[in-house]
Scaffold this motif. Structure first.
Motif, short mmCIF file in Angstrom:
data_model
loop_
_atom_site.label_atom_id
_atom_site.label_comp_id
_atom_site.label_asym_id
_atom_site.label_seq_id
_atom_site.Cartn_x
_atom_site.Cartn_y
_atom_site.Cartn_z
N UNK A 59 0.82 -1.22 0.00
CA UNK A 59 0.00 0.00 0.00
C UNK A 59 0.85 1.26 0.00
N UNK A 60 2.05 1.16 0.57
CA UNK A 60 2.91 2.34 0.71
C UNK A 60 3.89 2.52 -0.44
N UNK A 61 4.11 1.47 -1.23
CA UNK A 61 5.15 1.58 -2.26
C UNK A 61 4.68 1.24 -3.66
N UNK A 62 3.46 0.66 -3.79
CA UNK A 62 3.02 0.15 -5.09
C UNK A 62 1.60 0.61 -5.42
N UNK A 63 1.23 0.44 -6.69
CA UNK A 63 -0.13 0.74 -7.15
C UNK A 63 -0.90 -0.58 -7.12
N UNK A 64 -1.76 -0.71 -6.13
CA UNK A 64 -2.38 -2.00 -5.84
C UNK A 64 -3.27 -2.52 -6.96
N UNK A 65 -3.83 -1.64 -7.78
CA UNK A 65 -4.73 -2.10 -8.83
C UNK A 65 -4.01 -2.76 -10.00
N UNK A 66 -2.68 -2.60 -10.07
CA UNK A 66 -1.92 -3.26 -11.14
C UNK A 66 -2.03 -4.77 -10.96
N UNK A 67 -2.04 -5.47 -12.07
CA UNK A 67 -2.17 -6.93 -12.02
C UNK A 67 -0.99 -7.60 -11.33
N UNK A 68 0.13 -6.86 -11.18
CA UNK A 68 1.30 -7.42 -10.49
C UNK A 68 0.97 -7.80 -9.05
N UNK A 69 0.09 -7.02 -8.41
CA UNK A 69 -0.26 -7.28 -7.01
C UNK A 69 -0.85 -8.67 -6.83
N UNK A 70 -1.79 -9.01 -7.69
CA UNK A 70 -2.44 -10.32 -7.60
C UNK A 70 -1.43 -11.45 -7.78
N UNK A 71 -0.50 -11.27 -8.70
CA UNK A 71 0.50 -12.33 -8.94
C UNK A 71 1.47 -12.45 -7.77
N UNK A 72 1.84 -11.32 -7.17
CA UNK A 72 2.74 -11.35 -6.00
C UNK A 72 2.07 -12.09 -4.85
N UNK A 73 0.82 -11.76 -4.58
CA UNK A 73 0.12 -12.38 -3.45
C UNK A 73 -0.15 -13.86 -3.69
N UNK A 74 -0.41 -14.24 -4.94
CA UNK A 74 -0.58 -15.66 -5.26
C UNK A 74 0.68 -16.43 -5.01
N UNK A 75 1.82 -15.84 -5.38
CA UNK A 75 3.11 -16.49 -5.19
C UNK A 75 3.42 -16.67 -3.71
N UNK A 76 3.06 -15.67 -2.92
CA UNK A 76 3.29 -15.73 -1.47
C UNK A 76 2.48 -16.86 -0.84
N UNK A 77 1.29 -17.07 -1.35
CA UNK A 77 0.38 -18.07 -0.77
C UNK A 77 0.74 -19.51 -1.12
N UNK A 78 1.67 -19.69 -2.06
CA UNK A 78 2.04 -21.05 -2.46
C UNK A 78 2.76 -21.79 -1.33
#
Length: 315
Positions: free
Chosen positions: A296-315
């Protein structure tokens, strides 16, 4: 996460050419089969197929698609595309022959296509007498100058050229962004803000904006704001045609570089520009170290990158 919307419209040949030009700087390197291009606006993936089918997928897909359906309904706009070599040019004829030796106010933005870092919009006033100075510095679009060069020449420029800048932090961007506040509306509001501020102090022959969408849509975004700046000449690739826009591009990039360095130093990591897969590797490291709220402090959350980052974390 907000719901992803999918919209599909059919466009004609003239609009296909317009779309290809309009999304030029947002195109992905890989293109799906039978597609002319695929572009990432930050909140919407746009895929234009050879058949004329245009597919919009993302949080603001309906808004992005409506812009093009409005253009298709506008017979005068379509006729203009048919009569001109550059179909992305929605400005009046005179804008294509903008004189070089003029006093002008011009605005340009940086950071809208970058996952990390703020959005910076700058408006500058360039008087005729300053053109030789800028010519000697070889002022041109910031995308064509290295960061090292920008850090050297911009301090010289800001000592001589009047300007106004606004920085929209990632936190502010994520708070503002919602279904009816897409990237283009945010850009229009920020452009209007800096143009209004500098126009109070200087009165140029031209006010020029590096066009990011049709003029009608630009002013539609500002309809709730009193007295938006009028008399604007909208030009595509204006940084190559107008000194004040080129200067604004450089100053915006200069501020953006400084802000990115501050963010990187704060979290002890190098933050890459753009929105490619490399930014996701960095995002994964940051979320693992600080938690997902760091984005929230460093990135634009609506970019599709956010979803891919969080998916990778959840693996």
């Amino acid at each position: 996460m907000k719901k992803t919307i999918t919209k599909v419209i059919k466009v004609n040949e003239d609009t296909k050419k317009l779309m290809s030009e309009f999304y030029q700087d947002m195109k992905r390197t890989k293109t799906p089969p039978y597609a002319i291009f695929q572009a990432d606006t930050g909140d919407t993936i746009v895929t234009l197929y050879e058949s004329g089918k245009a597919m919009f997928q993302g949080i603001s897909a309906d808004i992005e698609a409506k812009m093009w359906t409005d253009i298709l309904k506008d017979k005068e706009t379509i006729k203009y595309f048919q009569d001109n070599d550059d179909p992305r040019s929605l400005q009046i004829e005179e804008a294509n022959t903008l004189p070089i030796n003029i006093s002008s106010i011009g605005s340009d933005e940086v950071g809208t296509g970058d996952y990390y870092g703020p959005i910076v919009v700058t408006a500058s006033y360039v008087d005729k007498e300053n053109i030789p100075f800028l010519t000697e510095l070889k002022v041109k679009d910031s995308k064509k100058i290295s960061d090292e060069q920008i850090l050297k020449i911009v301090p010289k420029i800001i000592k001589k050229i009047p300007y106004k800048s606004v920085i929209l932090t990632n936190k502010e961007y994520n708070e503002k962004y919602r279904h009816n506040m897409n990237m283009n509306k945010i850009k229009a509001i920020l452009h209007n803000k800096v143009l209004a501020e500098i126009a109070k102090e200087h009165h140029p022959e031209y006010i020029v904006v590096d066009q990011f969408e049709p003029e009608k849509s630009y002013y539609r975004h500002l309809q709730e704001y009193p007295n938006p700046v009028k008399g604007i000449t909208f030009i595509t690739k204006a940084e190559d045609k107008c000194f004040s826009v080129a200067v604004s591009s450089l100053i915006s990039r200069y501020i953006f570089i400084k802000e990115m360095n501050k963010l990187g130093n704060r979290y002890d990591i190098f933050l890459p520009k753009g929105a490619n897969y490399y930014v996701e590797d960095v995002g994964i490291k940051l979320v693992k170290k600080y938690g997902q709220y760091i984005l929230k402090n460093i990135a634009k959350l609506n970019f599709s990158n956010t979803e891919r980052i969080l998916k990778e974390i959840q693996k």
